[in-house]
Design a protein around this motif. Structure first.
Motif, PDB file in Angstrom:
ATOM      1  N   ARG A  50       0.822  -1.204   0.000  1.00  0.00           N
ATOM      2  CA  ARG A  50       0.000   0.000   0.000  1.00  0.00           C
ATOM      3  C   ARG A  50       0.862   1.263   0.000  1.00  0.00           C
ATOM      4  N   ALA A  51       2.004   1.195   0.669  1.00  0.00           N
ATOM      5  CA  ALA A  51       2.918   2.337   0.673  1.00  0.00           C
ATOM      6  C   ALA A  51       3.478   2.584  -0.728  1.00  0.00           C
ATOM      7  N   ARG A  52       3.737   1.515  -1.476  1.00  0.00           N
ATOM      8  CA  ARG A  52       4.214   1.673  -2.850  1.00  0.00           C
ATOM      9  C   ARG A  52       3.146   2.322  -3.724  1.00  0.00           C
ATOM     10  N   ALA A  53       1.898   1.913  -3.527  1.00  0.00           N
ATOM     11  CA  ALA A  53       0.812   2.521  -4.288  1.00  0.00           C
ATOM     12  C   ALA A  53       0.652   3.992  -3.913  1.00  0.00           C
ATOM     13  N   ALA A  54       0.746   4.295  -2.625  1.00  0.00           N
ATOM     14  CA  ALA A  54       0.626   5.679  -2.173  1.00  0.00           C
ATOM     15  C   ALA A  54       1.716   6.547  -2.790  1.00  0.00           C
ATOM     16  N   ALA A  55       2.940   6.029  -2.832  1.00  0.00           N
ATOM     17  CA  ALA A  55       4.042   6.788  -3.423  1.00  0.00           C
ATOM     18  C   ALA A  55       3.787   7.057  -4.900  1.00  0.00           C
ATOM     19  N   GLU A  56       3.228   6.086  -5.605  1.00  0.00           N
ATOM     20  CA  GLU A  56       2.901   6.269  -7.016  1.00  0.00           C
ATOM     21  C   GLU A  56       1.848   7.364  -7.197  1.00  0.00           C
ATOM     22  N   LEU A  57       0.951   7.486  -6.221  1.00  0.00           N
ATOM     23  CA  LEU A  57      -0.096   8.502  -6.261  1.00  0.00           C
ATOM     24  C   LEU A  57       0.377   9.853  -5.730  1.00  0.00           C
ATOM     25  N   GLY A  58       1.579   9.883  -5.150  1.00  0.00           N
ATOM     26  CA  GLY A  58       2.134  11.129  -4.634  1.00  0.00           C
ATOM     27  C   GLY A  58       1.574  11.552  -3.297  1.00  0.00           C
ATOM     28  N   VAL A  59       1.135  10.578  -2.486  1.00  0.00           N
ATOM     29  CA  VAL A  59       0.615  10.888  -1.157  1.00  0.00           C
ATOM     30  C   VAL A  59       1.281   9.985  -0.127  1.00  0.00           C
ATOM     31  N   ALA A  60       1.180  10.376   1.144  1.00  0.00           N
ATOM     32  CA  ALA A  60       1.642   9.523   2.228  1.00  0.00           C
ATOM     33  C   ALA A  60       0.649   8.378   2.432  1.00  0.00           C
ATOM     34  N   PRO A  61       1.088   7.237   2.946  1.00  0.00           N
ATOM     35  CA  PRO A  61       0.169   6.109   3.157  1.00  0.00           C
ATOM     36  C   PRO A  61      -1.053   6.467   3.981  1.00  0.00           C
ATOM     37  N   GLU A  62      -0.895   7.386   4.938  1.00  0.00           N
ATOM     38  CA  GLU A  62      -2.034   7.744   5.782  1.00  0.00           C
ATOM     39  C   GLU A  62      -3.085   8.566   5.029  1.00  0.00           C
ATOM     40  N   ALA A  63      -2.757   9.025   3.829  1.00  0.00           N
ATOM     41  CA  ALA A  63      -3.719   9.769   3.013  1.00  0.00           C
ATOM     42  C   ALA A  63      -4.584   8.851   2.148  1.00  0.00           C
ATOM     43  N   LEU A  64      -4.330   7.531   2.217  1.00  0.00           N
ATOM     44  CA  LEU A  64      -5.177   6.573   1.506  1.00  0.00           C
ATOM     45  C   LEU A  64      -6.464   6.390   2.303  1.00  0.00           C
ATOM     46  N   CYS A  65      -7.575   6.825   1.760  1.00  0.00           N
ATOM     47  CA  CYS A  65      -8.877   6.757   2.436  1.00  0.00           C
ATOM     48  C   CYS A  65      -9.687   5.614   1.838  1.00  0.00           C
ATOM     49  N   SER A  66     -10.174   4.723   2.676  1.00  0.00           N
ATOM     50  CA  SER A  66     -10.880   3.551   2.181  1.00  0.00           C
ATOM     51  C   SER A  66     -12.137   3.306   3.001  1.00  0.00           C
ATOM     52  N   VAL A  67     -12.887   2.298   2.614  1.00  0.00           N
ATOM     53  CA  VAL A  67     -14.077   1.887   3.339  1.00  0.00           C
ATOM     54  C   VAL A  67     -14.027   0.387   3.577  1.00  0.00           C
ATOM     55  N   HIS A  68     -14.776  -0.057   4.569  1.00  0.00           N
ATOM     56  CA  HIS A  68     -14.960  -1.489   4.816  1.00  0.00           C
ATOM     57  C   HIS A  68     -16.083  -1.935   3.890  1.00  0.00           C
ATOM     58  N   GLN A  69     -15.721  -2.521   2.768  1.00  0.00           N
ATOM     59  CA  GLN A  69     -16.672  -2.804   1.695  1.00  0.00           C
ATOM     60  C   GLN A  69     -17.601  -3.959   2.069  1.00  0.00           C
ATOM     61  N   VAL A  70     -18.900  -3.716   1.913  1.00  0.00           N
ATOM     62  CA  VAL A  70     -19.899  -4.705   2.334  1.00  0.00           C
ATOM     63  C   VAL A  70     -20.959  -4.950   1.247  1.00  0.00           C
ATOM     64  N   HIS A  71     -20.695  -4.580   0.009  1.00  0.00           N
ATOM     65  CA  HIS A  71     -21.640  -4.756  -1.106  1.00  0.00           C
ATOM     66  C   HIS A  71     -22.942  -3.997  -0.851  1.00  0.00           C
ATOM     67  N   SER A  72     -22.799  -2.785  -0.340  1.00  0.00           N
ATOM     68  CA  SER A  72     -23.949  -1.936  -0.050  1.00  0.00           C
ATOM     69  C   SER A  72     -24.089  -0.863  -1.123  1.00  0.00           C
ATOM     70  N   ALA A  73     -25.058   0.042  -0.922  1.00  0.00           N
ATOM     71  CA  ALA A  73     -25.199   1.219  -1.785  1.00  0.00           C
ATOM     72  C   ALA A  73     -24.843   2.484  -1.017  1.00  0.00           C
ATOM     73  N   LEU A  99      -6.165  13.868  -0.764  1.00  0.00           N
ATOM     74  CA  LEU A  99      -6.693  12.644  -0.180  1.00  0.00           C
ATOM     75  C   LEU A  99      -6.938  11.661  -1.318  1.00  0.00           C
ATOM     76  N   ALA A 100      -6.417  10.459  -1.195  1.00  0.00           N
ATOM     77  CA  ALA A 100      -6.601   9.446  -2.231  1.00  0.00           C
ATOM     78  C   ALA A 100      -7.742   8.518  -1.832  1.00  0.00           C
ATOM     79  N   LEU A 101      -8.761   8.465  -2.663  1.00  0.00           N
ATOM     80  CA  LEU A 101      -9.912   7.594  -2.416  1.00  0.00           C
ATOM     81  C   LEU A 101      -9.601   6.214  -2.978  1.00  0.00           C
TER      82      LEU A 101
END
Length: 252
Positions: A50-73, A99-101
């Motif tokens: 995830r840190a490698r992906a964050a670096a590619e996006l130009g953000v710190a790892p803590e700027a990766l914003c995610s959700v606990h995916q539950v197949h909802s709307a 902020l990286a979504l």
């Protein structure tokens, strides 16, 4: 190893990417860039990925914003870096820069959205359940609530399972016909009583019905390209113990 990241001209003006499995530190069935903290992969290795992906996006790892995916709307609006547990939902929107979504997938549709003029972005996890329940339309609505204009939104569906690999049963077809008889056009005949469901075409239909300005699928199938993509269904067919998760993200 260099990361292999897919990008779309529709999202020019934003930093975004549909990351493949190449360039990661995981091994075994997870070999590559497994970014799924919910997998049974070693958490320290997933953190490196995830840190490698964050670096590619130009953000710190803590700027990766995610959700606990539950197949909802359900959609959440993000205004600052996340702390603590991720909320249960299947899409995120923001108008906050840097902020990286993040969405994780392994056959379901990762969908990235942007209204560059308004400075509003979104990211959605859209499997069949979320798509039929309205996750894509709800993401558009949440972006509009932040100042986006529907006709200015561009949406891109990333690598997901293609129709020829997505075999379903008659009860699955019944769910879709119950929602809209015209949904029959997203199904082809399989063997016996089985059908083949065209998930990305259905996603594009829902996006266009929602009124987005432009929408496309990158036309990459997760199931049939094991060198580049993880696939839940392929892992089941191979009787593997677990599977990796692909990361897709966008930031202003």
């Amino acid at each position: 190893m260099t990361l292999d990241v897919l990008r779309s001209p529709l999202l020019d003006g934003t930093t975004h990417g549909f990351f493949t499995r190449k360039g990661g530190a995981s091994s075994g069935v997870f070999a590559g860039l497994n970014c799924g903290v919910g997998s049974s992969d070693q958490i320290d290795i997933v953190t490196i990925n995830r840190a490698r992906a964050a670096a590619e996006l130009g953000v710190a790892p803590e700027a990766l914003c995610s959700v606990h995916q539950v197949h909802s709307a359900d959609v959440v609006t993000v205004t600052e870096p996340q702390t603590g547990e991720a909320p249960k939902a299947d899409a995120l929107v923001t108008n906050t820069p840097d902020l990286a979504l993040v969405i994780l997938t392994a056959d379901c549709q990762p969908v990235l959205f942007a209204d560059r003029e308004a400075g509003v972005i979104g990211a959605a996890h859209a499997g069949w359940r979320g798509a039929i329940d309205g996750i894509l339309e709800n993401t558009v609505d949440a972006m509009v609530a932040l100042g986006a204009t529907c006709s200015n939104i561009r949406a891109v569906i990333g690598p997901c399972i293609s129709q020829r690999a997505y075999e379903v049963g008659p009860e699955f077809l019944d769910d879709f016909l119950g929602a809209d008889p015209d949904n029959v056009r997203f199904f082809g005949n399989g063997e016996g009583d089985r059908y083949l469901f065209d998930l990305p075409s259905y996603g594009l239909h829902r996006l266009r019905e929602a009124g987005v300005g432009e929408a496309e699928w990158t036309r990459h199938c997760t199931y049939y390209d094991p060198d580049r993509f993880y696939s839940y269904r392929r892992s089941v067919h191979r009787k593997e113990a677990d599977y990796g998760r692909l990361l897709s993200a966008i930031r202003l």
